[in-house]
Motif scaffolding. Structure first.
Motif, PDB file in Angstrom:
ATOM      1  N   PRO A 101       0.791  -1.227   0.000  1.00 42.43           N
ATOM      2  CA  PRO A 101       0.000   0.000   0.000  1.00 42.43           C
ATOM      3  C   PRO A 101       0.823   1.276   0.000  1.00 42.43           C
ATOM      4  CG  PRO A 101      -0.066  -1.046   2.160  1.00 42.43           C
ATOM      5  CD  PRO A 101       0.645  -1.989   1.255  1.00 42.43           C
ATOM      6  N   GLY A 102       2.132   1.182   0.182  1.00 41.22           N
ATOM      7  CA  GLY A 102       2.973   2.385   0.192  1.00 41.22           C
ATOM      8  C   GLY A 102       4.259   2.120   0.940  1.00 41.22           C
ATOM      9  N   ASP A 103       4.854   3.191   1.447  1.00 39.91           N
ATOM     10  CA  ASP A 103       6.079   3.093   2.218  1.00 39.91           C
ATOM     11  C   ASP A 103       5.805   2.497   3.590  1.00 39.91           C
ATOM     12  OD1 ASP A 103       5.478   5.467   4.158  1.00 39.91           O
ATOM     13  OD2 ASP A 103       4.987   6.116   2.133  1.00 39.91           O
ATOM     14  N   ALA A 104       6.865   2.364   4.374  1.00 40.66           N
ATOM     15  CA  ALA A 104       6.745   1.698   5.671  1.00 40.66           C
ATOM     16  C   ALA A 104       5.733   2.383   6.587  1.00 40.66           C
ATOM     17  CB  ALA A 104       8.115   1.644   6.348  1.00 40.66           C
ATOM     18  N   GLY A 105       5.757   3.694   6.632  1.00 45.37           N
ATOM     19  CA  GLY A 105       4.820   4.410   7.497  1.00 45.37           C
ATOM     20  C   GLY A 105       3.379   4.264   7.048  1.00 45.37           C
ATOM     21  N   ASP A 127       9.528  -1.182  10.882  1.00 41.59           N
ATOM     22  CA  ASP A 127      10.862  -1.031  11.454  1.00 41.59           C
ATOM     23  C   ASP A 127      10.791  -0.587  12.905  1.00 41.59           C
ATOM     24  OD1 ASP A 127      10.610   1.775  11.624  1.00 41.59           O
ATOM     25  OD2 ASP A 127      11.619   2.112   9.715  1.00 41.59           O
ATOM     26  N   ASN A 128      11.953  -0.437  13.528  1.00 41.18           N
ATOM     27  CA  ASN A 128      11.989  -0.158  14.961  1.00 41.18           C
ATOM     28  C   ASN A 128      11.503   1.225  15.334  1.00 41.18           C
ATOM     29  OD1 ASN A 128      14.435   0.321  13.498  1.00 41.18           O
ATOM     30  ND2 ASN A 128      15.560   0.640  15.383  1.00 41.18           N
ATOM     31  N   THR A 129      11.318   2.123  14.358  1.00 45.24           N
ATOM     32  CA  THR A 129      10.710   3.412  14.689  1.00 45.24           C
ATOM     33  C   THR A 129       9.196   3.307  14.813  1.00 45.24           C
ATOM     34  OG1 THR A 129      10.511   4.135  12.367  1.00 45.24           O
ATOM     35  CG2 THR A 129      12.573   4.664  13.527  1.00 45.24           C
ATOM     36  N   PHE A 130       8.618   2.208  14.307  1.00 45.00           N
ATOM     37  CA  PHE A 130       7.167   2.021  14.354  1.00 45.00           C
ATOM     38  C   PHE A 130       6.739   0.739  15.056  1.00 45.00           C
ATOM     39  CE2 PHE A 130       7.123   5.096  10.833  1.00 45.00           C
ATOM     40  CZ  PHE A 130       6.086   5.916  11.248  1.00 45.00           C
ATOM     41  N   ALA A 131       7.706  -0.034  15.558  1.00 46.63           N
ATOM     42  CA  ALA A 131       7.385  -1.336  16.151  1.00 46.63           C
ATOM     43  C   ALA A 131       6.358  -1.227  17.263  1.00 46.63           C
ATOM     44  CB  ALA A 131       8.664  -1.984  16.679  1.00 46.63           C
ATOM     45  N   SER A 132       6.541  -0.285  18.158  1.00 49.57           N
ATOM     46  CA  SER A 132       5.638  -0.191  19.309  1.00 49.57           C
ATOM     47  C   SER A 132       4.228   0.190  18.883  1.00 49.57           C
ATOM     48  CB  SER A 132       6.164   0.835  20.314  1.00 49.57           C
ATOM     49  OG  SER A 132       6.172   2.130  19.746  1.00 49.57           O
ATOM     50  N   ARG A 133       4.114   0.904  17.769  1.00 48.26           N
ATOM     51  CA  ARG A 133       2.781   1.332  17.344  1.00 48.26           C
ATOM     52  C   ARG A 133       1.925   0.151  16.910  1.00 48.26           C
ATOM     53  NH1 ARG A 133       0.677   5.290  12.500  1.00 48.26           N
ATOM     54  NH2 ARG A 133      -1.436   5.477  13.311  1.00 48.26           N
ATOM     55  N   ASP A 167      15.918  -8.054   8.574  1.00 48.10           N
ATOM     56  CA  ASP A 167      17.098  -7.382   8.032  1.00 48.10           C
ATOM     57  C   ASP A 167      17.340  -6.085   8.790  1.00 48.10           C
ATOM     58  OD1 ASP A 167      15.521  -5.252   6.889  1.00 48.10           O
ATOM     59  OD2 ASP A 167      15.195  -6.423   5.080  1.00 48.10           O
ATOM     60  N   TYR A 168      18.469  -5.459   8.518  1.00 43.08           N
ATOM     61  CA  TYR A 168      18.782  -4.212   9.215  1.00 43.08           C
ATOM     62  C   TYR A 168      19.765  -3.385   8.391  1.00 43.08           C
ATOM     63  CZ  TYR A 168      23.300  -6.237  10.597  1.00 43.08           C
ATOM     64  OH  TYR A 168      24.549  -6.792  10.586  1.00 43.08           O
ATOM     65  N   GLY A 169      19.910  -2.124   8.758  1.00 38.42           N
ATOM     66  CA  GLY A 169      20.850  -1.237   8.088  1.00 38.42           C
ATOM     67  C   GLY A 169      21.038   0.017   8.918  1.00 38.42           C
ATOM     68  N   ASP A 170      21.985   0.828   8.520  1.00 37.38           N
ATOM     69  CA  ASP A 170      22.256   2.072   9.231  1.00 37.38           C
ATOM     70  C   ASP A 170      21.837   3.272   8.388  1.00 37.38           C
ATOM     71  OD1 ASP A 170      23.288   0.794  11.416  1.00 37.38           O
ATOM     72  OD2 ASP A 170      25.387   1.057  10.850  1.00 37.38           O
ATOM     73  N   VAL A 171      21.053   4.157   8.986  1.00 36.63           N
ATOM     74  CA  VAL A 171      20.735   5.445   8.375  1.00 36.63           C
ATOM     75  C   VAL A 171      21.821   6.416   8.820  1.00 36.63           C
ATOM     76  CG1 VAL A 171      19.097   7.355   8.292  1.00 36.63           C
ATOM     77  CG2 VAL A 171      18.260   4.995   8.320  1.00 36.63           C
ATOM     78  N   CYS A 172      22.540   6.988   7.868  1.00 36.32           N
ATOM     79  CA  CYS A 172      23.688   7.846   8.176  1.00 36.32           C
ATOM     80  C   CYS A 172      23.740   9.027   7.208  1.00 36.32           C
ATOM     81  CB  CYS A 172      25.013   7.099   8.003  1.00 36.32           C
ATOM     82  SG  CYS A 172      25.072   5.401   8.577  1.00 36.32           S
ATOM     83  N   VAL A 173      24.434  10.062   7.595  1.00 39.08           N
ATOM     84  CA  VAL A 173      24.761  11.129   6.661  1.00 39.08           C
ATOM     85  C   VAL A 173      25.783  10.594   5.666  1.00 39.08           C
ATOM     86  CG1 VAL A 173      25.774  13.431   6.380  1.00 39.08           C
ATOM     87  CG2 VAL A 173      24.266  12.950   8.323  1.00 39.08           C
ATOM     88  N   THR A 294      27.417   9.112  12.612  1.00 38.26           N
ATOM     89  CA  THR A 294      26.109   9.783  12.584  1.00 38.26           C
ATOM     90  C   THR A 294      24.957   8.792  12.431  1.00 38.26           C
ATOM     91  OG1 THR A 294      26.045  10.076  10.162  1.00 38.26           O
ATOM     92  CG2 THR A 294      27.208  11.765  11.440  1.00 38.26           C
ATOM     93  N   CYS A 295      25.222   7.497  12.574  1.00 34.17           N
ATOM     94  CA  CYS A 295      24.269   6.469  12.140  1.00 34.17           C
ATOM     95  C   CYS A 295      23.269   6.032  13.204  1.00 34.17           C
ATOM     96  CB  CYS A 295      25.025   5.238  11.664  1.00 34.17           C
ATOM     97  SG  CYS A 295      26.134   5.530  10.278  1.00 34.17           S
ATOM     98  N   PHE A 296      22.080   5.719  12.741  1.00 38.22           N
ATOM     99  CA  PHE A 296      21.020   5.109  13.547  1.00 38.22           C
ATOM    100  C   PHE A 296      20.748   3.722  12.978  1.00 38.22           C
ATOM    101  CE2 PHE A 296      16.513   4.040  14.114  1.00 38.22           C
ATOM    102  CZ  PHE A 296      16.366   4.187  15.488  1.00 38.22           C
ATOM    103  N   ARG A 297      20.724   2.711  13.831  1.00 34.82           N
ATOM    104  CA  ARG A 297      20.513   1.334  13.383  1.00 34.82           C
ATOM    105  C   ARG A 297      19.009   1.072  13.180  1.00 34.82           C
ATOM    106  NH1 ARG A 297      24.110  -2.696  14.117  1.00 34.82           N
ATOM    107  NH2 ARG A 297      25.438  -1.122  13.152  1.00 34.82           N
ATOM    108  N   GLN A 298      18.635   0.774  11.952  1.00 31.15           N
ATOM    109  CA  GLN A 298      17.243   0.512  11.585  1.00 31.15           C
ATOM    110  C   GLN A 298      17.066  -0.994  11.378  1.00 31.15           C
ATOM    111  OE1 GLN A 298      15.827   1.743   7.582  1.00 31.15           O
ATOM    112  NE2 GLN A 298      14.283   2.938   8.655  1.00 31.15           N
ATOM    113  N   VAL A 299      16.078  -1.573  12.048  1.00 28.92           N
ATOM    114  CA  VAL A 299      15.786  -3.005  11.930  1.00 28.92           C
ATOM    115  C   VAL A 299      14.395  -3.171  11.334  1.00 28.92           C
ATOM    116  CG1 VAL A 299      15.577  -5.207  13.148  1.00 28.92           C
ATOM    117  CG2 VAL A 299      17.191  -3.467  13.985  1.00 28.92           C
ATOM    118  N   GLU A 300      14.262  -4.084  10.372  1.00 27.69           N
ATOM    119  CA  GLU A 300      12.960  -4.364   9.767  1.00 27.69           C
ATOM    120  C   GLU A 300      12.450  -5.722  10.244  1.00 27.69           C
ATOM    121  OE1 GLU A 300      12.522  -2.004   5.670  1.00 27.69           O
ATOM    122  OE2 GLU A 300      13.689  -3.835   5.493  1.00 27.69           O
TER     123      GLU A 300
END
Length: 384
Positions: A101-105, A127-133, A167-173, A294-300
């Protein structure tokens, strides 16, 4: 406040490493899992009366809903090779339909809005920014029996069994190395560097209210600067001329100077894997570099949707995502790291896409409790 996230990441041009997945690993996509058929055969040879726990497991499995079809709800960046997808259908006899239906959010919002009439049987891409929701909204059913490799256990969102890390990855500048070399200016290294006058008007970020990497980077600044300091940090970035783009596509392919868009800004929020896709043919190094401080660890994660018409198939699909064949397919297809650390990575990733050794960490529960407030306050400070 309802957060609608756009474009987590758009598929990058396929570099040589994107196709570096061994087709031979497809055999590992069968029900045997990443442990291989030898271990399952060994277990089978130790026959005799079934243990009490095995009997209980079989009984529980018999009570699961079953169907010859399965609907997988994903974000629009989900991709696996056709051969790998077909392997699951061949192994299980289940016909799979993928709904994006679209992106992760957007996926998360849709799951919450339709929880009484679920869109499918299983979801991938929360991902871990939305897991609790999704967990607190009552969208998921627990599956604590997923065959997690040891390396994935530290990535669990919690101990509820509702979300399985895939899977996982790092969001970084990311920085355009050529731009900085031409200007004879050092590439910045830290979050604090980005606010220095030498880097004025050079950084573009994504809006956390409309972008998953933007939200991850906001969480990184909270993790680094604390609840009482992150807004002051963002004020310093604003004063230093930071540009806010709607999403990753606009920022990376439009404003960033180091990729196809050839924009005016040599610093952008992207992924640690991005430099692996900015290597010219025959070149020995990438045009860009990720700033690993500068990285944040993102887990899916994947999870079973409550009300699934095929709970048995949903469990099988989650187990399938953890098999060696799928885990080996993930880097070249979705540009994320597999949670199974035993899977061999494309050679270019080892050289050009290292992960942060000390990513900025913010636990999923903290993000869930504060996400909307952070976005609201960020919007007032940076855009207001």
């Amino acid at each position: 406040m309802t957060t609608l996230i756009t474009s987590r990441r758009t598929r990058m041009p396929r570099a040589a490493c994107a196709g570096a997945v061994a087709v031979a690993l497809l055999a590992a996509c069968s029900d045997g899992g990443s442990a291989g058929t030898s271990s399952s055969s060994s277990a089978a040879s130790q026959s005799g009366s079934a243990s009490a726990s095995e009997s209980a497991s079989e009984s529980a499995s018999a009570e699961l809903t079953r169907s010859d079809s399965l609907t997988v709800v994903t974000h629009d960046s989900f991709n696996l090779s056709d051969e790998v997808k077909k392997q699951f259908e061949s192994d299980t006899g289940i016909k799979v339909t993928y709904v994006a239906p679209g992106d992760a959010g957007t996926v998360v919002n849709q799951l919450v809005l339709t929880k009484d009439a679920p869109l499918g049987d299983v979801v991938f891409g929360v991902d871990n920014t939305f897991a609790s929701r999704v967990e607190t909204a009552g969208v998921l059913s627990a599956y604590p029996g997923a065959a997690l490799p040891e390396s994935a256990k530290a990535m669990l969102a919690d101990d509820s069994g509702m979300l399985t890390p895939i899977d996982y990855g790092d969001v970084c500048v990311n920085a355009d190395k050529g731009w900085f070399a031409d200007k004879k200016l050092d590439v910045p290294a830290t979050l604090d560097d980005l606010a220095k006058p030498a880097y004025q008007d050079l950084l573009v970020v994504e809006n956390p209210a409309s972008s998953s990497p933007g939200l991850a980077f906001l969480a990184a600044t909270v993790g680094a600067k604390g609840e009482n300091g992150y807004l002051d940090y963002w004020k310093s970035l604003k004063d230093n001329g930071v540009k806010v783009a709607k999403g990753w596509t606009e920022a990376y392919t439009g404003d960033f100077s180091g990729s196809s868009g050839k924009g005016p800004r040599p610093l952008v929020v992207s992924y640690a894997t991005s430099p692996a896709f900015e290597v010219d043919e025959g070149a020995k190094e990438s045009r860009t570099v990720a700033l690993l401080d500068t990285c944040f660890r993102q887990v899916e994660y994947a999870g079973i949707l409550k009300g699934s018409q095929n709970e048995w198939g949903a469990q099988k699909f989650i187990d399938y995502l953890l098999t060696a064949g799928v885990q080996a397919d993930i880097p070249g297809q979705m540009y994320m790291y597999p949670v199974d650390s035993s899977v061999e990575l494309p050679a270019e990733w080892v050289k050009f896409a290292p992960l942060a050794t000390k990513p900025i960490a913010v636990d999923a529960a903290t993000i869930g409790a504060n996400r909307e407030t952070w976005i609201k306050d960020w919007t007032a400070e940076v855009l207001g």
